[in-house]
Design an enzyme around this catalytic site. Structure first.
Site, PDB file in Angstrom:
ATOM      1  N   GLY A  94     -23.029  22.659 -25.921  1.00 20.75           N
ATOM      2  CA  GLY A  94     -22.183  23.160 -25.038  1.00 20.75           C
ATOM      3  C   GLY A  94     -22.338  24.727 -24.787  1.00 20.75           C
ATOM      4  N   ARG A  95     -22.977  25.435 -25.867  1.00 23.68           N
ATOM      5  CA  ARG A  95     -23.372  26.653 -25.615  1.00 23.68           C
ATOM      6  C   ARG A  95     -24.647  26.943 -26.463  1.00 23.68           C
ATOM      7  NH1 ARG A  95     -20.176  30.202 -30.119  1.00 23.68           N
ATOM      8  NH2 ARG A  95     -19.919  28.710 -31.853  1.00 23.68           N
ATOM      9  N   ASP A 127     -17.346  28.037 -22.014  1.00 17.33           N
ATOM     10  CA  ASP A 127     -18.039  29.274 -21.296  1.00 17.33           C
ATOM     11  C   ASP A 127     -19.469  29.236 -21.742  1.00 17.33           C
ATOM     12  OD1 ASP A 127     -17.685  30.651 -23.583  1.00 17.33           O
ATOM     13  OD2 ASP A 127     -16.674  32.315 -22.876  1.00 17.33           O
ATOM     14  N   GLY A 128     -19.941  28.648 -22.697  1.00 15.90           N
ATOM     15  CA  GLY A 128     -21.240  28.345 -22.978  1.00 15.90           C
ATOM     16  C   GLY A 128     -21.649  29.875 -23.796  1.00 15.90           C
ATOM     17  N   ASP A 254     -21.194  15.918 -36.106  1.00 16.60           N
ATOM     18  CA  ASP A 254     -22.154  16.562 -35.165  1.00 16.60           C
ATOM     19  C   ASP A 254     -22.790  17.862 -36.104  1.00 16.60           C
ATOM     20  OD1 ASP A 254     -19.509  17.249 -34.545  1.00 16.60           O
ATOM     21  OD2 ASP A 254     -20.026  18.763 -33.663  1.00 16.60           O
TER      22      ASP A 254
HETATM   23  P1  AMP Z   1     -18.937  23.537 -33.159  1.00 14.85           P
HETATM   24  O1  AMP Z   1     -17.524  23.367 -33.720  1.00 14.85           O
HETATM   25  O2  AMP Z   1     -19.419  24.799 -33.181  1.00 14.85           O
HETATM   26  O3  AMP Z   1     -19.965  22.576 -33.955  1.00 14.85           O
HETATM   27  O4  AMP Z   1     -18.660  22.985 -31.670  1.00 14.85           O
HETATM   28  C1  AMP Z   1     -18.418  22.020 -31.322  1.00 14.85           C
HETATM   29  C2  AMP Z   1     -18.658  21.464 -29.977  1.00 14.85           C
HETATM   30  O5  AMP Z   1     -17.999  22.553 -29.131  1.00 14.85           O
HETATM   31  C3  AMP Z   1     -20.323  21.464 -29.607  1.00 14.85           C
HETATM   32  O6  AMP Z   1     -20.410  20.415 -28.608  1.00 14.85           O
HETATM   33  C4  AMP Z   1     -20.605  22.917 -28.970  1.00 14.85           C
HETATM   34  O7  AMP Z   1     -21.580  23.028 -28.292  1.00 14.85           O
HETATM   35  C5  AMP Z   1     -19.167  22.988 -28.218  1.00 14.85           C
HETATM   36  N1  AMP Z   1     -18.741  24.276 -28.120  1.00 14.85           N
HETATM   37  C6  AMP Z   1     -18.402  25.380 -28.917  1.00 14.85           C
HETATM   38  N2  AMP Z   1     -18.148  26.595 -28.228  1.00 14.85           N
HETATM   39  C7  AMP Z   1     -18.310  26.526 -27.013  1.00 14.85           C
HETATM   40  C8  AMP Z   1     -18.373  27.349 -25.965  1.00 14.85           C
HETATM   41  N3  AMP Z   1     -18.145  28.611 -25.958  1.00 14.85           N
HETATM   42  N4  AMP Z   1     -18.638  26.921 -24.736  1.00 14.85           N
HETATM   43  C9  AMP Z   1     -18.970  25.549 -24.525  1.00 14.85           C
HETATM   44  N5  AMP Z   1     -19.118  24.694 -25.395  1.00 14.85           N
HETATM   45  C10 AMP Z   1     -18.711  24.941 -26.834  1.00 14.85           C
HETATM   46 MG    MG Z   2     -21.514  22.038 -34.073  1.00 16.60          MG
END
Ligand code: AMP
Ligand code: MG
Length: 488
Positions: A94-95, A127-128, A254
């Site tokens: 997502g980012r 917001d990516g 993940d």
């Molecule tokens: P994480 O907790 O960092 O492993 O992220 C979990 C999920 O949330 C993953 O699919 C990320 O790509 C998504 N994600 C985290 N932060 C963002 C963001 N700012 N914008 C879009 N997707 C996000």
């Molecule tokens: Mg992750």
């Protein structure tokens, strides 16, 4: 064909983008206002056969902010799913945007990925983007892990975007360039399994085998062997985390890499006082990912991996479940072997004795009861002056120490040599939470990079104790209430 290297030495060979296209979506880094380099990892670049000095700082900033992509890249966002705190969700980058795989001069393939370079098809409500603090935090911790000898993704660059991202408060935006053996996750397999299309799942498994477990390509029952190899890699990895006091903080499926590398540095942190219940993550309220739970959670995550591989392990579901379960049940013993071997090294033991497990536990129990610092206690054991130290006067410790010394005497090596050997595996310097915060704050708020560079220099050779480094070895005075965040 890989592109010809330009002056920097980029050689992209985008193997992931040639997989079935349900596994990813094309993605383009967003345009940003004013890219500016915060830090470049020249040492890592050298290892990758990349000469970043061939670029001006402006060009580097543009490249690592995704404004001027290296030749031969094919940017994509990867699809994946995952169990987050136990619940299954469809996710995806997502980012993050995978630029492609760079081939080093020695032929190794590494993913180059931007984190924080704008929305993708998988951004959902996000917001990516990323903020400079959390991206520098990933840089610091991942580089510290690498220097400690713990398998990990690496950090090649952090650039500011010149834009603000809106979290609880507006923060300066940044893009991290992450380098990984691959970004294949347990969640990638869960995603492929959820598609219920056997061909994609098999293609993905063959791809993972070709990239990480090539020796299994022609093995009998290769997908079962693949599962066992991933399990072995995870057991070895998590044993290392435990031996260094590392708490990942968000062990969702993940965030489990098939390569056996540590991935996704969000709320991670190193433990100070030894306590298996230690949790730093602000969102881990139930302590699911507490220090002491990490081996058990790893086995749980591997069970999810096994489930996704079942159709490949055997066409008969019952047989597949039986085979996978039998292997999964080996996890505790496999983990224990890695952990105990590591603990023996930490205590300077070369041989195996039946009472070693108990010897180790005796020390850990004492540390827990007295809230002793995990890292410093092991390091202190190598000091000839240990028993003169104020902290080591109590009877329980002295009894343990006598037992350990007796154990060492049975091995018969001179203690000075044993202590030198121990110093090579017990770090003096780890990324102490307060030092990390201090360095990030200076960089973030005052654009002062001196504390960051000083910290990184100390972390780059963590087994060396010098007087100038003493400040990095002192645990925080009071850590009650210290919380880490996902940085999203
Ligand atoms: P994480 O907790 O960092 O492993 O992220 C979990 C999920 O949330 C993953 O699919 C990320 O790509 C998504 N994600 C985290 N932060 C963002 C963001 N700012 N914008 C879009 N997707 C996000
Ligand atoms: Mg992750």
């Amino acid at each position: 064909m890989p592109a010809t290297p330009d002056a920097v030495g980029w050689r992209f060979d985008n193997t992931y983008a040639r997989l079935p296209d349900v596994l990813f979506a094309p993605a383009t880094p967003v345009a940003v206002a004013a890219p500016r380099v915060v830090i470049l990892n020249h040492r890592l670049a050298d290892e990758l056969g990349l000469n970043l000095r061939a670029m001006t700082p402006e060009r580097s900033a543009a490249v690592f902010a995704g404004q001027d992509l290296p030749p031969g890249t094919q940017p994509i966002a990867q699809a994946y799913a995952g169990h987050q705190y136990g619940g299954f969700t469809m996710l995806g980058d997502g980012r993050a945007i995978l630029l492609g795989e760079h081939r080093t001069p020695s032929g190794e393939l590494f993913d180059l990925q931007f984190k924080g370079s704008g929305p993708t098809r998988f951004s959902r409500n996000g917001d990516g983007r990323a903020a400079v603090g959390p991206m520098l935090r990933e840089y610091v911790i991942s580089e510290a892990m690498a220097a400690l000898g713990i398998p990990t993704t690496r950090s090649l660059a952090v650039v500011r975007t010149g834009e603000r991202v809106f979290r609880m408060l507006p923060q300066p935006g940044a893009v991290l360039t992450r380098v990984a053996a691959s970004h294949l996750r347990v969640g990638t397999f869960q995603y492929a399994a959820a598609l219920q299309d056997g061909t994609t799942l098999r293609t993905l498994a063959d791809y993972a085998i070709a990239r990480h477990y090539r020796e299994l390509a022609d093995a009998p029952a290769k997908y079962h062997a693949f599962f066992r190899a991933v399990q072995d890699g995870q057991a070895a990895l998590v044993a290392k985390w435990m031996l260094f006091g590392f708490i990942h903080g968000v062990m969702n499926t993940d965030n489990v890499a098939i390569s056996g590398e540590t991935i996704d540095y969000g709320p991670c942190a190193f433990m100070n006082a030894y306590d298996p219940a230690t949790v730093f993550s602000s969102i881990d309220r139930g302590g699911r990912y507490a220090y002491g739970n990490q081996p058990g959670i790893t086995q749980w995550n591997l069970a999810r991996f096994a489930e996704s591989l079942l159709p490949l392990i055997d066409p008969d579901e019952e047989t597949a479940v039986k085979l996978a379960t039998d292997t999964l049940n080996e996890f505790p013993a496999v983990y224990e072997r890695y952990w105990l071997a590591g603990m023996r090294r930490k205590l300077g033991l070369d041989t195996d004795e039946a009472g070693d497990r108990e010897l180790v536990q005796g020390l850990l129990d004492w540390m827990q009861a007295t809230k002793a610092d995990f890292t410093n206690t092991f390091r202190d054991l190598t000091s000839e002056l240990l028993l003169a130290g104020e902290r080591y006067q109590d009877e329980t410790f002295r009894a343990w120490h006598a037992r350990w010394q007796e154990r060492l005497r049975r091995e018969g090596r001179p203690v000075a040599a044993v202590y030198e050997q121990m110093k090579a595996v017990n770090p003096a310097v780890i990324p102490r939470n307060h030092r990390v915060e201090e360095a990030l704050k200076a960089a973030e708020e005052r654009d002062d990079l001196t504390p960051l560079h000083d910290l990184l220099a100390a972390l780059a050779s963590p087994f060396e104790a010098t007087p100038e480094r003493a400040k990095y070895t002192v645990p925080p005075a009071d850590e009650t209430g210290y919380r880490t965040f996902c940085g999203t």
